[in-house]
Design an enzyme around this catalytic site. Structure first.
Site, short mmCIF file in Angstrom:
data_model
loop_
_atom_site.label_atom_id
_atom_site.label_comp_id
_atom_site.label_asym_id
_atom_site.label_seq_id
_atom_site.Cartn_x
_atom_site.Cartn_y
_atom_site.Cartn_z
N CYS A 162 0.80 -1.23 0.00
CA CYS A 162 0.00 0.00 0.00
C CYS A 162 0.83 1.27 0.00
O CYS A 162 0.29 2.38 -0.10
CB CYS A 162 -0.94 0.00 1.21
SG CYS A 162 -1.98 -1.48 1.26
N HIS A 301 -2.74 7.92 6.02
CA HIS A 301 -2.97 6.61 5.41
C HIS A 301 -4.38 6.16 5.75
O HIS A 301 -5.11 5.70 4.88
CB HIS A 301 -1.93 5.61 5.90
CG HIS A 301 -1.98 4.30 5.19
ND1 HIS A 301 -1.88 4.19 3.81
CD2 HIS A 301 -2.13 3.02 5.65
CE1 HIS A 301 -1.96 2.92 3.46
NE2 HIS A 301 -2.11 2.18 4.57
N GLU A 312 -1.17 5.10 13.52
CA GLU A 312 -0.87 6.35 12.83
C GLU A 312 -1.12 7.55 13.74
O GLU A 312 -0.37 8.53 13.70
CB GLU A 312 -1.69 6.47 11.55
CG GLU A 312 -1.21 7.60 10.65
CD GLU A 312 -1.83 7.58 9.27
OE1 GLU A 312 -1.36 8.35 8.41
OE2 GLU A 312 -2.79 6.81 9.03
N LYS A 332 -9.65 8.21 2.16
CA LYS A 332 -10.13 6.84 1.96
C LYS A 332 -11.57 6.69 2.46
O LYS A 332 -12.23 5.71 2.11
CB LYS A 332 -9.21 5.85 2.66
CG LYS A 332 -7.85 5.66 2.00
CD LYS A 332 -7.03 4.60 2.72
CE LYS A 332 -5.67 4.38 2.07
NZ LYS A 332 -4.75 5.50 2.29
N PHE A 396 1.76 -3.29 4.04
CA PHE A 396 2.10 -4.60 4.58
C PHE A 396 3.60 -4.86 4.35
O PHE A 396 4.16 -4.46 3.32
CB PHE A 396 1.30 -5.70 3.87
CG PHE A 396 -0.14 -5.80 4.31
CD1 PHE A 396 -0.66 -5.02 5.32
CD2 PHE A 396 -0.99 -6.71 3.68
CE1 PHE A 396 -1.99 -5.13 5.72
CE2 PHE A 396 -2.32 -6.83 4.07
CZ PHE A 396 -2.81 -6.04 5.08
#
Length: 416
Positions: A162, A301, A312, A332, A396
């Site tokens: 990602c 993120h 985060e 997102k 990841f």
């Protein structure tokens, strides 16, 4: 040692769940529109997931030759259309031998892999398409863009899950700043809304399995329980400042800082204390030659998973202070998680935020989490006086990547 060169942005292109170009996507983000809905690309009843953030009304034949389309997986199609938009905005390059292509994908052509596996089982593996391999491999978006536009500089593909799109932009930034390239087409692309991808991510408890699209992708909300798969592409044209000025290119913003490191902790989980992501942000801030106080907006993120958003938050506090008020939002919440394309799409949102002096919201935020008590710009975007924006991507494998962008004034001078 030669002086570092300044790197500016001269083109941007996007295909996203909330728009099929940059302006459509950004206008939707400013309005807080949600691109998440019921899956339409296949029968999702065999999976635990019913929602995704699909690209809508995408007709690649309107942009690409039908003969070429038969040799391109959907992730490459997205990248080609976004690259066409970015390069049309950037304009012609007099010498393409120093124009590179660094376009990433976290997974590549998973759709064609599934299709050809099924076809091989049914008809025999001697009947596999001769285009299968070049359609499936992750580097082919970069390769196809370079071929289509005659870009003969460095062409490569960074695969860091990602963080891929952000690392692609960051590596392009370094190549230009150090003089190896005069310009670079860079970013990320992904098309992994497939039964196998959703099955795999759902089995590891990473995906939202709810049915309410307004409570599906809810970063930093206490009720968050997984990310929503998205798809699309974000492509930028980065260019050395003097080169862009000599061409008479219109400058959209400046890339000023890049940091990347690894948690070296776990294959999927972030460091619980956020120290890896914090160090990555510090590297980018130092690289930009600024201080944390200069950052006026963070595009998180922010995946809407319990571990990511908490980690985060801790990372942000380690860098900006326990009581920080720096505005931070996760787009997102609107686009879902575009995996390897997410960082590139979010970098474009940061550049548009700097241009318009408007910070997009984290939509559908409802239940505050006392452990994620940041200014997440809940539900409604806002106007703001911002010079520097920071964008995080955490992948990841422990891959962390951070970009810092700077506002550009219309008179052709970077804001100082």
């Amino acid at each position: 040692m030669s002086l570092k060169k300044r790197v500016v942005v001269t083109g941007m292109g996007m295909v996203s769940p909330i728009g099929n170009n940059v302006e459509e996507s950004w206008n939707a983000a400013k309005k807080g529109e949600c691109g998440i809905d019921e899956i339409t690309q296949f029968d999702a009843s065999m999976t635990a997931v019913s929602l995704a953030a699909e690209v809508k009304d995408f007709h690649p034949e309107e942009h690409l030759e039908k003969k070429s389309l038969r040799k391109m997986d959907r992730f490459v199609q997205f990248a080609m259309v976004a690259a066409d938009e970015a390069l049309a905005q950037a304009g012609e390059f007099p010498d393409k031998s120093k124009v590179g292509t660094i376009v990433s994908s976290g997974i590549g052509g998973l759709r064609v892999i599934e299709k050809e596996q099924d076809h091989g089982r049914e008809a025999g593996f001697k009947r596999i398409s001769p285009y299968f391999i070049p359609m499936a491999i992750s580097n082919m978006a970069a390769g196809q863009i370079a071929i289509a536009h005659g870009l003969t500089g460095l062409s490569t593909c960074v695969v860091t899950a990602c963080a891929s799109g952000t690392n692609a932009i960051g590596e392009a930034f370094l190549k230009i700043r150090d003089g190896y390239l005069s310009a670079c087409v860079c970013g990320g692309t992904e098309a992994s809304i497939t039964p196998l991808a959703l099955g795999g991510f759902a089995s590891m408890k990473a995906l939202c399995t709810g049915t309410d699209k307004e409570r599906a992708s809810i970063p930093f909300d206490k009720e968050r329980h997984g990310f929503v798969m998205g798809e699309g592409a974000g492509i930028l044209v980065l260019e050395e400042y003097e080169h862009a000025k000599a061409r008479g290119a219109h400058i959209l913003g400046e890339m000023v800082g890049y940091g990347t490191n690894c948690d070296a902790y776990h294959i999927t989980a972030p460091l619980p204390d956020g120290s890896g992501a914090a160090e990555c942000m510090k590297l980018a801030i130092s690289d930009a030659g600024i201080t944390p106080e200069n950052i006026g907006y963070i595009n998180a993120h922010g995946t809407s998973t319990p571990l990511n958003d908490l980690g985060e938050t801790k990372a942000v506090k380690l860098v900006f202070g326990e009581e920080t008020k720096v505005p931070i939002s996760s787009t997102k919440s609107m686009t879902g998680h575009l995996l390897g394309a997410s960082g590139a799409v979010e970098a474009i949102f940061c550049l548009k935020a700097l241009e318009d002096q408007y910070l997009p919201a984290t939509i559908h935020y409802k239940v505050p989490d006392e452990e994620c008590n940041l200014d997440v710009i809940p539900n409604q975007g806002r106007e703001a006086d911002v010079t520097y924006a920071l964008s995080n991507s955490l992948g990841f494998g422990g891959h962390n990547a951070t970009l810092i962008m700077k506002r550009w004034e219309e008179d052709g001078n970077a804001v100082r």
